[in-house]
Design a protein around this motif. Structure first.
Motif, PDB file in Angstrom:
ATOM      1  N   UNK A 194       0.822  -1.208   0.000  1.00 17.52           N
ATOM      2  CA  UNK A 194       0.000   0.000   0.000  1.00 17.52           C
ATOM      3  C   UNK A 194       0.856   1.259   0.000  1.00 17.52           C
ATOM      4  N   UNK A 195       0.309   2.398  -0.449  1.00 15.69           N
ATOM      5  CA  UNK A 195       1.106   3.630  -0.564  1.00 15.69           C
ATOM      6  C   UNK A 195       1.650   4.132   0.768  1.00 15.69           C
ATOM      7  N   UNK A 196       0.942   3.861   1.885  1.00 17.06           N
ATOM      8  CA  UNK A 196       1.431   4.337   3.179  1.00 17.06           C
ATOM      9  C   UNK A 196       2.671   3.583   3.648  1.00 17.06           C
ATOM     10  N   UNK A 197       3.015   2.476   2.976  1.00 20.85           N
ATOM     11  CA  UNK A 197       4.224   1.727   3.314  1.00 20.85           C
ATOM     12  C   UNK A 197       5.326   1.955   2.287  1.00 20.85           C
ATOM     13  N   UNK A 198       5.254   3.052   1.553  1.00 22.18           N
ATOM     14  CA  UNK A 198       6.288   3.408   0.572  1.00 22.18           C
ATOM     15  C   UNK A 198       6.864   4.775   0.910  1.00 22.18           C
ATOM     16  N   UNK A 199       8.099   4.976   0.542  1.00 24.01           N
ATOM     17  CA  UNK A 199       8.753   6.266   0.755  1.00 24.01           C
ATOM     18  C   UNK A 199      10.015   6.311  -0.082  1.00 24.01           C
ATOM     19  N   UNK A 200      10.549   7.531  -0.276  1.00 21.28           N
ATOM     20  CA  UNK A 200      11.755   7.711  -1.077  1.00 21.28           C
ATOM     21  C   UNK A 200      12.991   7.732  -0.171  1.00 21.28           C
ATOM     22  N   UNK A 201      14.036   7.065  -0.635  1.00 27.37           N
ATOM     23  CA  UNK A 201      15.312   7.000   0.083  1.00 27.37           C
ATOM     24  C   UNK A 201      16.415   7.490  -0.848  1.00 27.37           C
ATOM     25  N   UNK A 202      17.437   8.125  -0.240  1.00 24.06           N
ATOM     26  CA  UNK A 202      18.612   8.512  -1.029  1.00 24.06           C
ATOM     27  C   UNK A 202      19.862   7.780  -0.531  1.00 24.06           C
ATOM     28  N   UNK A 203      19.648   6.649   0.130  1.00 29.00           N
ATOM     29  CA  UNK A 203      20.766   5.851   0.615  1.00 29.00           C
ATOM     30  C   UNK A 203      20.355   4.391   0.686  1.00 29.00           C
ATOM     31  N   UNK A 204      21.341   3.531   0.807  1.00 26.29           N
ATOM     32  CA  UNK A 204      21.109   2.128   1.140  1.00 26.29           C
ATOM     33  C   UNK A 204      21.972   1.803   2.343  1.00 26.29           C
ATOM     34  N   UNK A 205      21.555   0.813   3.111  1.00 26.39           N
ATOM     35  CA  UNK A 205      22.324   0.414   4.283  1.00 26.39           C
ATOM     36  C   UNK A 205      23.035  -0.895   3.999  1.00 26.39           C
ATOM     37  N   UNK A 206      24.313  -0.918   4.376  1.00 26.60           N
ATOM     38  CA  UNK A 206      25.109  -2.118   4.214  1.00 26.60           C
ATOM     39  C   UNK A 206      25.414  -2.700   5.595  1.00 26.60           C
ATOM     40  N   UNK A 207      26.332  -3.609   5.643  1.00 24.83           N
ATOM     41  CA  UNK A 207      26.630  -4.336   6.885  1.00 24.83           C
ATOM     42  C   UNK A 207      26.918  -3.377   8.046  1.00 24.83           C
ATOM     43  N   UNK A 208      26.310  -3.672   9.210  1.00 26.82           N
ATOM     44  CA  UNK A 208      26.538  -2.864  10.395  1.00 26.82           C
ATOM     45  C   UNK A 208      25.829  -1.530  10.392  1.00 26.82           C
ATOM     46  N   UNK A 209      24.944  -1.301   9.415  1.00 27.31           N
ATOM     47  CA  UNK A 209      24.224  -0.034   9.357  1.00 27.31           C
ATOM     48  C   UNK A 209      24.953   1.061   8.611  1.00 27.31           C
ATOM     49  N   UNK A 210      26.074   0.733   7.956  1.00 26.19           N
ATOM     50  CA  UNK A 210      26.812   1.747   7.198  1.00 26.19           C
ATOM     51  C   UNK A 210      25.966   2.209   6.007  1.00 26.19           C
ATOM     52  N   UNK A 211      25.781   3.501   5.912  1.00 24.62           N
ATOM     53  CA  UNK A 211      24.940   4.047   4.851  1.00 24.62           C
ATOM     54  C   UNK A 211      25.763   4.467   3.639  1.00 24.62           C
ATOM     55  N   UNK A 212      25.250   4.136   2.481  1.00 26.23           N
ATOM     56  CA  UNK A 212      25.895   4.502   1.221  1.00 26.23           C
ATOM     57  C   UNK A 212      24.923   5.363   0.427  1.00 26.23           C
ATOM     58  N   UNK A 213      25.349   6.556   0.069  1.00 26.02           N
ATOM     59  CA  UNK A 213      24.497   7.488  -0.660  1.00 26.02           C
ATOM     60  C   UNK A 213      24.313   7.003  -2.096  1.00 26.02           C
ATOM     61  N   UNK A 214      23.065   6.938  -2.526  1.00 28.88           N
ATOM     62  CA  UNK A 214      22.727   6.503  -3.889  1.00 28.88           C
ATOM     63  C   UNK A 214      21.683   7.457  -4.456  1.00 28.88           C
ATOM     64  N   UNK A 215      21.308   7.230  -5.697  1.00 28.56           N
ATOM     65  CA  UNK A 215      20.269   8.030  -6.328  1.00 28.56           C
ATOM     66  C   UNK A 215      18.934   7.833  -5.608  1.00 28.56           C
ATOM     67  N   UNK A 216      18.194   8.920  -5.449  1.00 30.47           N
ATOM     68  CA  UNK A 216      16.916   8.854  -4.741  1.00 30.47           C
ATOM     69  C   UNK A 216      15.983   7.873  -5.459  1.00 30.47           C
ATOM     70  N   UNK A 217      15.399   6.968  -4.683  1.00 25.04           N
ATOM     71  CA  UNK A 217      14.568   5.925  -5.263  1.00 25.04           C
ATOM     72  C   UNK A 217      13.442   5.555  -4.297  1.00 25.04           C
ATOM     73  N   UNK A 218      12.434   4.886  -4.815  1.00 25.60           N
ATOM     74  CA  UNK A 218      11.269   4.504  -4.024  1.00 25.60           C
ATOM     75  C   UNK A 218      11.469   3.124  -3.417  1.00 25.60           C
ATOM     76  N   UNK A 219      11.138   3.003  -2.120  1.00 29.39           N
ATOM     77  CA  UNK A 219      11.234   1.721  -1.436  1.00 29.39           C
ATOM     78  C   UNK A 219       9.923   1.458  -0.702  1.00 29.39           C
ATOM     79  N   UNK A 220       9.643   0.176  -0.491  1.00 31.18           N
ATOM     80  CA  UNK A 220       8.428  -0.214   0.214  1.00 31.18           C
ATOM     81  C   UNK A 220       8.735  -1.162   1.347  1.00 31.18           C
ATOM     82  N   UNK A 221       7.964  -1.058   2.414  1.00 30.65           N
ATOM     83  CA  UNK A 221       8.174  -1.881   3.606  1.00 30.65           C
ATOM     84  C   UNK A 221       7.465  -3.232   3.428  1.00 30.65           C
TER      85      UNK A 221
END
Length: 523
Positions: free
Chosen positions: A53-80
């Motif tokens: 559903x739309x309430x479980x979607x949002x835009x992210x400009x990062x991804x998380x790797x091992x240990x919670x390390x964040x890597x900046x990427x192109x803004x994209x849509x993700x869903x829970x």
């Protein structure tokens, strides 16, 4: 006044920006990329036969790797998606292989028509029983490698590589009882003696410290001795001893010990066992909490003095007031630390635990646990201190106005000058000890957002260099330097007087001995 108003506006603006970027109350590991997913008219998306559903979607400009390390990427849509159906993580597409290219592992672009391995895995249920399940069909498949350096668990070769997969997608490495969320492992099929096997891959443990933490640790190492030096100087000069100074020393002592333990954690994070890690982590947590409560005491005491009321606190002796302040500033952090320890070692879900002594030697910074246990209470205290600052400024302005209106005497003018001096001292201390922590909290809320990279770097440096700034403000003043010089001279004079007395005593002893010898010779 402008400083705290601007900071509040900045905090509100950044919070709004964060809310627009990531409005989901959902861990990153429970999301999937919906960029290529089918979208319906009502805003829902279809992913792996699951309607998001739309309430479980949002835009992210990062991804998380091992240990919670964040890597900046192109803004994209993700869903829970994993809130709707359990997820499991594959390194590559379930029907794609993996090859070693130079030093990197890469997924094959070619995808086979059918699975080359058996997707059936024994899944451990909540009641402890185990059921053979098809992980490709019964779970939502996430894809991606948690880190660059991976190694395969091979339980058919090594007993230390045995593992279990739970129905919520969590992986247990049996040998050391380490639990991994879908963010920190991935499954991959590989050929073994003519057949394909499906096993998880884990990240190699390295001691590499992120550049940001290295930079902050270096500044903290330089800054911390200045905190201890400030404490020592104010302790050596009796003329500086008063209630405000005692509260200030409490703040500086908790800050010095807290930052020192953070330096220890940052420098040798991977070399501690769980018990040592927990002791250091909870110690740092306690003293850094005490920093904010002592700052709260300092602000309250200054406001109360300027307010000049005759209430119960005003009628107390300075010793009793300091006792009450100490019970508050040391006691409340002790209660919070005890509660945090009890929650950490309880049977509550891991996502509401602090992580100290378990997955981290310090608070988990990859979810909102740090906000619950540390930054949230500290933000409340900082805002409370800002309100006190405003009330103090207003009170001093009123006093100044009344003195100028009704009295022109020298005593009144001296009183006005003293009030103004105290206000500017309070203002400088508030900027150093209040705004910097507000910036620290803002930096945590922003995370690794590249749009605020410069702001985060400035806030980190300003906060880490707090010891140097406080030393300059509190010690490098004419009055303090003169008192310190006087103290040193007094010590030198006392030493010289003691040496003279010793010399006279020795001389008298020699004369008595000579007299005794002469008396014996005469006889």
């Amino acid at each position: 006044m402008r400083a705290h108003i601007s900071s509040l506006i900045l905090l509100i603006g950044i919070s709004s920006s964060i809310a627009q970027t990531n409005a989901l109350n959902c861990s990153f590991e429970d999301t999937v990329n919906l960029t290529l997913s089918q979208k319906f008219m009502n805003g829902s998306y279809l992913y792996e036969r699951v309607i998001v559903p739309p309430e479980l979607t949002s835009y992210y400009d990062y991804i998380e790797r091992y240990g919670g390390e964040r890597q900046i990427v192109t803004r994209h849509l993700r869903g829970c998606v994993c809130y709707l159906k359990p997820c499991v993580k594959f390194c590559c597409h379930p029907r794609a292989g993996m090859t070693q290219s130079d030093e990197d592992l890469k997924c094959d672009e070619e995808v086979s028509d059918e699975l080359l391995y058996s997707p059936y895995v024994n899944i451990t249920l909540r009641n402890g029983s185990r059921v053979l399940m098809n992980v490709v069909d019964e779970f939502v498949v996430q894809t991606g490698m948690p880190c660059k350096t991976l190694y395969m668990l091979e339980p058919h070769k090594y007993d230390a590589d045995k593992w279990e997969l739970f129905e919520n997608g969590t992986l247990l490495r049996v040998s050391d009882q380490m639990y991994f969320s879908t963010r920190d492992y991935c499954l991959q099929a590989y050929p073994e003696n003519g057949t394909y096997m499906l096993d998880p891959m884990n990240c190699m443990i390295t001691n590499d410290i992120p550049t940001r933490i290295k930079r902050n640790t270096i500044v903290l190492m330089i800054s911390s001795p200045f905190l201890y030096a400030t404490i020592l100087i104010y302790w050596l000069v009796p003329e500086l001893w008063n209630l405000h100074t005692k509260c200030l020393i409490g703040y500086l002592l908790s800050l010095a010990i807290g930052t020192t333990t953070l330096v220890v954690v940052n420098m040798m994070n991977a070399d501690y066992d769980d018990v040592t890690c927990a002791i250091i982590g909870f110690g740092a947590y306690y003293f850094l909490l005490a920093v904010f409560f002592w700052l709260n005491v300092i602000c309250f005491d200054l406001w109360h003095n300027f307010r000049g009321t005759k209430g119960n606190v005003q009628n107390l002796s300075l010793r009793k007031r300091f006792t009450y302040y100490s019970v508050y500033a040391w006691g409340v952090p002790a209660l919070m630390t005890t509660l945090t320890i009890l929650i950490q070692y309880s049977n509550l879900p891991n996502n509401i635990k602090s992580g100290i002594g378990d997955s981290h030697c310090w608070l988990k910074m990859d979810d909102w646990s740090a906000m619950i246990y540390f930054y949230g209470p500290c933000l409340f205290l900082v805002i409370f201190n800002i309100v006190i600052f405003y009330l103090t400024a207003k009170t001093i302005y009123t006093i100044r106005k009344e003195i100028r209106r009704f009295s022109k005497g020298a005593d009144s003018q001296r009183h006005l000058h003293s009030q103004q001096h105290n206000f500017w001292l309070f203002f400088r201390m508030f900027i150093v000890m209040g705004i910097n922590w507000l910036l620290e909290i803002i930096g945590y809320m922003i995370g690794e957002n590249s749009d605020f990279e410069i702001l985060i770097a400035v806030a980190d440096f300003y906060n880490a260099a707090q010891g140097i700034i406080i030393f300059v403000l509190l010690v490098m003043k004419r009055k303090v330097l003169l008192l310190l010089k006087k103290r040193i001279r007094k010590s030198d004079n006392s030493l010289q007087l003691s040496e003279r007395q010793n010399t006279k005593t020795n001389a008298s002893t020699v004369e008595l001995r000579n007299l005794d010898v002469r008396t014996k010779l005469r006889n």
